[in-house]
Design an enzyme around this catalytic site. Structure first.
Site, PDB file in Angstrom:
ATOM      1  CE  LYS A 215      -2.816   3.235   0.554  1.00  0.00           C
ATOM      2  NZ  LYS A 215      -4.379   3.054   0.837  1.00  0.00           N
ATOM      3  CB  CYS A 269      -3.593   8.889   0.668  1.00  0.00           C
ATOM      4  SG  CYS A 269      -5.308   8.264   0.615  1.00  0.00           S
TER       5      CYS A 269
END
Ligand code: SAJ
Length: 412
Positions: A215, A269
């Site tokens: 991720k 993010c």
């Protein structure tokens, strides 16, 4: 296998996940520390903005499949989707703040039962899932955990990072492939069974550390690519080349795919996750760190351009088009556009007109008025494009011809 699923953290990821699982017929208990969010959801409403989410939530609350509470209850599976921001250490480093994961682990520990599955969905630094397992074990010495008992553990634990794109969450929750990183094979197997109840994409199994790094790698890849584009944009300004034309040409090569330069990288993010890698391996993560610094510097470059243009006027009217962190959303958090506007107001270099078609009012701390796109274009001497919202892209470009234009998104 899973009659009841509990989702801890009902934010941008947790709430859509809870709603989608509930829409598959399972009983979902959503848990959040925010009483107001809990009340809103139980009334069939939502407290965040995401297309179509209101319809799904209203439906599953009405059927009784989704219920929100502030106190965790027993369930077959627990999915932790809480924030993992970074905090600045005393020496100025960016450290991951795992306190929300710790609080979630401590909150669910008392209701855990043999056979339960606990999934960490929050984007996390490598090792966070193992750390969560330690917190759970400390709270429940009567149960066994995968770090000690492997496949035979009472509690199964896995990391399955969310990967959805804000604005497309409901589609991507179902269609994206999922990386499933169990702390043992049995953990992965059980987690796959849960995701298969609502994911149409493929569920690919690995271990928890690799899943965490996967991720972080995805978002760092994007950050590095955008940093390359932002660096090119500054180089091109100096060399008097149109960077948008340049990138379009380079991307005609079958193995080149450069992303778009902009006023900086925002959101919660891409501007955050690379720091988790840098913090884990500060001496090795050189490109990743430089990309963060390059992207964080870009708003200041745009501000400099605006100040230079403003110097040509006595007191210019400056229309700033867009405040959100990216196109066609209303989310102003961690937005380089907002950062630029705030700095312009602070420096008082002219009259600032903020245009953001996706919001009703400006944050209170910003002491200016929200202006309509039309009014701003009428009045402005300088037009600064900060977000490539559809309204701006579709506008008649002749309107811009009479203005000094600083186009950080290349829409003109
Ligand atoms: N941006 C550019 N140029 C580009 C693309 C984006 O400057 O060519 C800027 C945007 O304007 C924005 C920032 O980057 O300020 C981030 O936007 P984004 O659309 O790249 O990403 P997010 O933050 O909305 O969502 C990302 C996604 N990750 C990837 O695409 C690899 C999403 O799939 C993740 O689930 C999400 O982060 C997350 O939660 O981690």
């Amino acid at each position: 296998m899973f009659n009841t699923v509990s989702v801890i953290g009902l934010g941008y990821i947790g709430l859509p996940t809870a709603a989608v699982i509930a829409s598959r017929g399972m009983q979902v208990i959503g848990v959040d520390v925010n009483q107001k969010a809990v009340d809103t959801i139980n009334a069939g409403d939502i407290h965040i903005v995401e297309p179509d989410l209101d319809i799904v939530v209203r439906g599953v609350v009405a059927t009784g499949n989704l219920r929100a509470t502030t106190t965790p209850e027993k369930a077959d599976a627990f999915m932790v989707a809480v924030p993992t921001p970074f905090k600045h250490s005393e020496s100025g480093e960016h450290k991951a703040d795992l306190s929300y994961i710790e609080a979630a682990a401590k909150a669910i520990a008392p209701v855990l039962e043999k056979g339960n599955l606990v999934i960490l969905e929050s984007t996390s630094p490598v090792g966070a899932t193992e750390q969560m397992a330690v917190w759970l074990k400390e709270a429940r010495t009567d149960l066994t955990f995968p770090q000690d008992a492997g496949d035979n553990a009472d509690i199964k634990i896995a990391h399955c990072p969310e990967r959805v794109l804000p604005g497309y969450v409901l589609q991507e929750l179902v269609s994206n492939d999922r990386v499933i990183g169990g702390m043992s094979s049995a953990c992965s197997e059980k987690a796959v069974k849960l995701y298969e109840t609502f994911v149409r994409g493929e569920c690919i199994v690995t271990n928890s550390r690799t899943a965490e790094m996967a991720k972080l790698t995805e978002n760092s890849f994007r950050d590095v690519n955008i940093a390359f584009a932002n660096e090119l944009s500054v180089i091109c300004d100096k060399l008097k080349i149109n960077v948008w034309e340049l990138i379009k040409l380079a991307n005609r090569h079958p193995r080149v795919n450069i992303l778009n330069p902009g006023p900086g990288v925002g959101g919660h993010c891409i501007a955050v996750d690379p720091w988790f890698i840098v913090d884990s391996c500060p001496d090795e993560a050189k490109i990743i760190k430089q990309a963060r610094l390059t992207n964080d510097a870009k708003p200041y470059y745009v501000i400099e351009q605006i100040i230079k243009a403003a110097d040509e006027f006595k007191r210019p009217v400056i229309a700033c088009l867009g405040l959100a962190f990216k196109a066609d959303i209303d989310d102003l958090r961690e937005s380089p556009a907002l950062q630029i506007v705030e700095e312009l107001v602070k420096q008082n270099i002219g009259e600032i007109l903020a245009v953001e078609p996706n919001i009703e009012s400006l944050p209170e701390r910003l002491d200016i008025k929200l202006t309509s796109f039309g009014d701003a274009l009428d009045k402005a001497n300088i037009v600064v494009v900060l977000v490539d919202h559809i309204q701006f892209k579709n506008a008649d470009k002749i309107e811009f011809a009479k203005k000094v234009v600083i186009d950080s998104r290349g829409i003109i």
